[in-house]
Motif scaffolding. Structure first.
Motif, PDB file in Angstrom:
ATOM      1  N   THR A  19       0.884  -1.109   0.038  1.00  0.00           N
ATOM      2  CA  THR A  19      -0.091   0.077   0.039  1.00  0.00           C
ATOM      3  C   THR A  19       0.890   1.303  -0.109  1.00  0.00           C
ATOM      4  O   THR A  19       2.147   1.244   0.274  1.00  0.00           O
ATOM      5  CB  THR A  19      -0.951   0.019   1.252  1.00  0.00           C
ATOM      6  N   ALA A  20       0.502   2.156  -0.416  1.00  0.00           N
ATOM      7  CA  ALA A  20       1.113   3.545  -0.172  1.00  0.00           C
ATOM      8  C   ALA A  20       1.513   3.994   1.080  1.00  0.00           C
ATOM      9  O   ALA A  20       2.549   4.285   1.238  1.00  0.00           O
ATOM     10  CB  ALA A  20       0.185   4.793  -0.702  1.00  0.00           C
ATOM     11  N   LEU A  21       0.789   3.650   2.101  1.00  0.00           N
ATOM     12  CA  LEU A  21       1.281   3.969   3.480  1.00  0.00           C
ATOM     13  C   LEU A  21       2.517   3.112   3.695  1.00  0.00           C
ATOM     14  O   LEU A  21       3.546   3.590   4.363  1.00  0.00           O
ATOM     15  CB  LEU A  21       0.119   3.747   4.404  1.00  0.00           C
ATOM     16  N   GLU A  22       2.393   1.707   3.159  1.00  0.00           N
ATOM     17  CA  GLU A  22       3.619   0.855   3.683  1.00  0.00           C
ATOM     18  C   GLU A  22       4.848   1.551   2.758  1.00  0.00           C
ATOM     19  O   GLU A  22       6.105   1.357   3.238  1.00  0.00           O
ATOM     20  CB  GLU A  22       3.356  -0.667   3.028  1.00  0.00           C
ATOM     21  N   GLU A  23       4.655   1.733   1.617  1.00  0.00           N
ATOM     22  CA  GLU A  23       5.881   2.333   0.950  1.00  0.00           C
ATOM     23  C   GLU A  23       6.307   3.584   1.325  1.00  0.00           C
ATOM     24  O   GLU A  23       7.494   3.809   1.518  1.00  0.00           O
ATOM     25  CB  GLU A  23       5.441   2.523  -0.534  1.00  0.00           C
ATOM     26  N   LEU A  24       5.610   4.552   1.860  1.00  0.00           N
ATOM     27  CA  LEU A  24       6.052   5.792   2.457  1.00  0.00           C
ATOM     28  C   LEU A  24       6.574   5.573   3.835  1.00  0.00           C
ATOM     29  O   LEU A  24       7.751   5.905   4.275  1.00  0.00           O
ATOM     30  CB  LEU A  24       4.785   6.710   2.744  1.00  0.00           C
TER      31      LEU A  24
END
Length: 123
Positions: A19-24
């Motif tokens: 997810t975008a949160l995991e990438e961030l």
């Protein structure tokens, strides 16, 4: 039956994708790309660092005379910038010293100009 298998495969692929949160979170866990600090024996300093996600911070502290008795005050000036979730670049500049703390940025609200009020003196 084939549609069911294809649908299950697609759901599994989406569930496994980061997810975008995991990438961030992964980017924020990385160490700073650049880091520099300079300090003298009086406590004056300058620092600058750049993070993997594009945040840039620079700050400087310098001593200035506070009064005629030989006292000094540390004046801090700096700025930081980052790219927001909306893709915009946000820049904030700040100073803190004898005349208080001042912060300005392209994303911060600006106070309205004061309006002059006439004073009426009773006769």
């Amino acid at each position: 039956m084939k549609m069911y298998i294809v649908l299950c495969a697609m759901v599994a692929a989406v569930a496994c994708a980061p997810t975008a949160l995991e990438e961030l979170t992964a980017i924020r866990a990385k160490p700073a790309l650049e880091f520099e600090v300079v300090q003298d024996e009086f406590g004056q300093y300058a620092l600058r660092y750049v993070t993997a996600e594009g945040t840039v911070v620079s700050e400087r502290g310098r001593l200035v005379p506070a009064d005629k008795e030989g006292d000094y005050v540390l004046i801090v000036e700096g700025e930081f910038s980052y790219i927001g979730d909306d893709g915009e670049l946000y820049v904030t500049k700040f100073t803190a010293g004898l005349d208080g703390t001042h912060v300005e940025g392209n994303h911060l609200p600006v106070a309205p100009e004061p309006v002059a009020v006439e004073t009426i003196v009773p006769q």
